[in-house]
Design a protein around this motif. Structure first.
Motif, PDB file in Angstrom:
ATOM      1  N   VAL A  15       0.836  -1.201   0.000  1.00 48.51           N
ATOM      2  CA  VAL A  15       0.000   0.000   0.000  1.00 48.51           C
ATOM      3  C   VAL A  15       0.868   1.247   0.000  1.00 48.51           C
ATOM      4  CG1 VAL A  15      -1.711   1.331   1.320  1.00 48.51           C
ATOM      5  CG2 VAL A  15      -1.932  -1.153   1.156  1.00 48.51           C
ATOM      6  N   ALA A  16       1.930   1.246   0.826  1.00 45.58           N
ATOM      7  CA  ALA A  16       2.827   2.394   0.914  1.00 45.58           C
ATOM      8  C   ALA A  16       3.493   2.675  -0.432  1.00 45.58           C
ATOM      9  CB  ALA A  16       3.885   2.151   1.994  1.00 45.58           C
ATOM     10  N   ALA A  19       0.972   4.100  -2.913  1.00 48.38           N
ATOM     11  CA  ALA A  19       0.548   5.469  -2.587  1.00 48.38           C
ATOM     12  C   ALA A  19       1.708   6.454  -2.600  1.00 48.38           C
ATOM     13  CB  ALA A  19      -0.116   5.479  -1.209  1.00 48.38           C
ATOM     14  N   GLN A  23       5.420   3.397   5.191  1.00 48.36           N
ATOM     15  CA  GLN A  23       4.523   2.479   5.902  1.00 48.36           C
ATOM     16  C   GLN A  23       3.946   3.145   7.149  1.00 48.36           C
ATOM     17  OE1 GLN A  23       5.450  -1.750   6.412  1.00 48.36           O
ATOM     18  NE2 GLN A  23       7.298  -1.425   5.162  1.00 48.36           N
ATOM     19  N   THR A  25       3.191   6.251   7.523  1.00 44.71           N
ATOM     20  CA  THR A  25       2.082   7.128   7.115  1.00 44.71           C
ATOM     21  C   THR A  25       0.818   6.311   6.861  1.00 44.71           C
ATOM     22  OG1 THR A  25       3.570   8.759   6.144  1.00 44.71           O
ATOM     23  CG2 THR A  25       1.302   8.752   5.342  1.00 44.71           C
ATOM     24  N   VAL A  26       0.967   5.162   6.167  1.00 46.35           N
ATOM     25  CA  VAL A  26      -0.191   4.289   5.920  1.00 46.35           C
ATOM     26  C   VAL A  26      -0.822   3.870   7.242  1.00 46.35           C
ATOM     27  CG1 VAL A  26      -0.953   2.053   5.030  1.00 46.35           C
ATOM     28  CG2 VAL A  26       0.676   3.439   3.716  1.00 46.35           C
ATOM     29  N   THR A  42      -2.865  13.253   0.663  1.00 47.75           N
ATOM     30  CA  THR A  42      -2.149  12.070   1.153  1.00 47.75           C
ATOM     31  C   THR A  42      -3.135  11.005   1.613  1.00 47.75           C
ATOM     32  OG1 THR A  42      -0.248  13.373   1.833  1.00 47.75           O
ATOM     33  CG2 THR A  42      -0.514  11.229   2.884  1.00 47.75           C
ATOM     34  N   ARG A  43      -4.148  11.434   2.373  1.00 48.15           N
ATOM     35  CA  ARG A  43      -5.157  10.482   2.839  1.00 48.15           C
ATOM     36  C   ARG A  43      -5.879   9.821   1.660  1.00 48.15           C
ATOM     37  NH1 ARG A  43      -6.018  11.240   8.290  1.00 48.15           N
ATOM     38  NH2 ARG A  43      -5.255  13.217   9.134  1.00 48.15           N
ATOM     39  N   ARG A  45      -4.703   9.328  -1.395  1.00 49.11           N
ATOM     40  CA  ARG A  45      -3.814   8.380  -2.065  1.00 49.11           C
ATOM     41  C   ARG A  45      -3.735   7.061  -1.313  1.00 49.11           C
ATOM     42  NH1 ARG A  45       0.243  12.375  -2.457  1.00 49.11           N
ATOM     43  NH2 ARG A  45       1.737  10.965  -1.439  1.00 49.11           N
ATOM     44  N   VAL A  46      -3.690   7.147   0.023  1.00 44.44           N
ATOM     45  CA  VAL A  46      -3.640   5.922   0.835  1.00 44.44           C
ATOM     46  C   VAL A  46      -4.938   5.136   0.687  1.00 44.44           C
ATOM     47  CG1 VAL A  46      -3.568   5.009   3.195  1.00 44.44           C
ATOM     48  CG2 VAL A  46      -1.969   6.822   2.494  1.00 44.44           C
ATOM     49  N   ARG A  47      -6.075   5.823   0.787  1.00 46.60           N
ATOM     50  CA  ARG A  47      -7.357   5.122   0.682  1.00 46.60           C
ATOM     51  C   ARG A  47      -7.546   4.505  -0.705  1.00 46.60           C
ATOM     52  NH1 ARG A  47      -9.313   9.608   3.922  1.00 46.60           N
ATOM     53  NH2 ARG A  47      -9.943  10.686   2.007  1.00 46.60           N
TER      54      ARG A  47
END
Length: 347
Positions: A15-16, A19, A23, A25-26, A42-43, A45-47
């Motif tokens: 995921v990291a 995005a 890691q 941040t994830v 950023t949120r 991109r992670v989602r």
């Protein structure tokens, strides 16, 4: 290849990478960590990476990190077979989900070995708490294992008085049912109860107490000739309604302390060539959806507040209050249909 280990699925590292973040941040984004400040970009991109890869958080890791799983246990004696069960589970599940928790439900069928095994499994999952539910209101013995986790007894009461309980207010319900008939002008009001007073069943004792309170408040004596103690089934409802309605001075109204009893009373009234509510008004209790709406005329009754009680039980667990043996009683609302009118002798 046969015998090869199945793929474990995408990791937080994947995921990291997708995005373009670390890691750490994830982890912070997914766990909504307090104090963490990330841009909405950023949120997002992670989602998006989580959705695209089908990543699932590790429940076991959550247990290791937080000490509890994202679940509340629900153990009931007949949650799979009782008409009321869906509503009580619905309320508990709905409230748990509002805090991001799942409800882990187990039906024991009254099997104590299965109950012990289910409870042991739930505790091994480190559930956040346990709702110990019964499908009819009584005083019961709570398993000792519940002393080690936040627990609430639902639709019953802890006999030992250690755990908090959420139950229907039977006295107020019996009072309100009788008051409904008094308000319609009735003065000879029969009662067909669902158990003897000696049974100490809270529903039978409480509904009788409410019945007597309402009559006495109206300046009326309780007439033993108008009171019967059945077993809560339609057979007793039929038998005792026949007795009451063929007496020298029959009642003009009957409070049946549950809907199955009322169902039997309806059959008796029909066989006697009488009419509801013209010849006798009837009030039930429970609002059993498989019975009450389908009688003709529809049965005026009082609803056991299962959804509200289920919600409240989970709420008490989430509040993390100190264990206590208090009983929180919840009001039973009136469901008005067409089985009550004024007595014939009224002008």
């Amino acid at each position: 290849m046969a015998g090869s280990r199945p793929k474990s699925g995408p990791t937080m590292h994947d995921v990291a990478a997708a995005a373009g973040v670390s890691q750490a941040t994830v982890s912070l984004v997914l766990n909504s960590a307090s104090g963490s400040r990330f841009s909405e970009e950023t949120r997002r991109r992670v989602r998006d990476a989580v959705d695209r890869l089908g990543y699932r958080t590790n429940a076991h890791a959550k247990v290791l990190r937080d000490g509890v799983a994202g679940m509340i246990g629900f153990i009931g004696d007949s949650v799979a077979t009782t008409p009321f069960a869906g509503a009580i589970i619905e309320g508990a599940q709905e409230r748990a989900w509002e805090d991001g928790l799942l409800l882990l439900t187990m039906n024991t069928g009254g099997d104590k070995d299965l109950e012990a095994a289910s409870l042991d499994t739930m505790l091994s999952y480190k559930v956040a708490g346990v709702v110990y539910a019964a499908m009819y209101h009584r005083r019961l013995d709570v398993p000792e294992a519940l002393a080690g986790v936040r627990s609430v007894v639902l639709n019953s009461q802890d006999r030992a008085g250690r755990l908090p309980s959420v139950a229907p207010d039977e006295v107020k319900g019996g009072y309100a049912a009788t008051r409904r008939l008094l308000d319609a002008g009735h003065r000879r009001i029969g009662l067909i109860n669902i158990e003897t007073l000696e049974s100490r069943l809270p529903a039978a004792v409480g509904r009788y107490e409410g019945y007597t309170m309402a009559l006495e408040e109206a300046g009326l004596d309780v007439d033993p000739e108008l009171v019967r103690f059945g077993g809560g089934g339609e057979e007793d409802g039929y038998r005792y309604a026949v007795e009451l309605m063929t007496a020298a001075k029959p009642p003009t109204a009957i409070f049946c302390a549950n809907d199955r009893t009322a169902w039997g009373a309806y059959q008796a009234v029909a066989d006697l060539r009488l009419s509801i509510p013209a010849d006798v008004s009837i009030v039930g209790f429970d609002n059993q959806t498989t019975v009450a709406p389908h009688l003709r005329p529809g049965l005026t009754t009082f609803e056991l507040p299962f959804v509200a009680m289920g919600r409240r039980a989970v709420e008490l667990i989430l509040q993390d209050a100190e264990p206590h043996g208090g009983v929180e009683l919840m009001e039973c609302p009136l469901i008005e249909r067409n089985s009550v009118t004024h007595p014939k002798e009224m002008p």
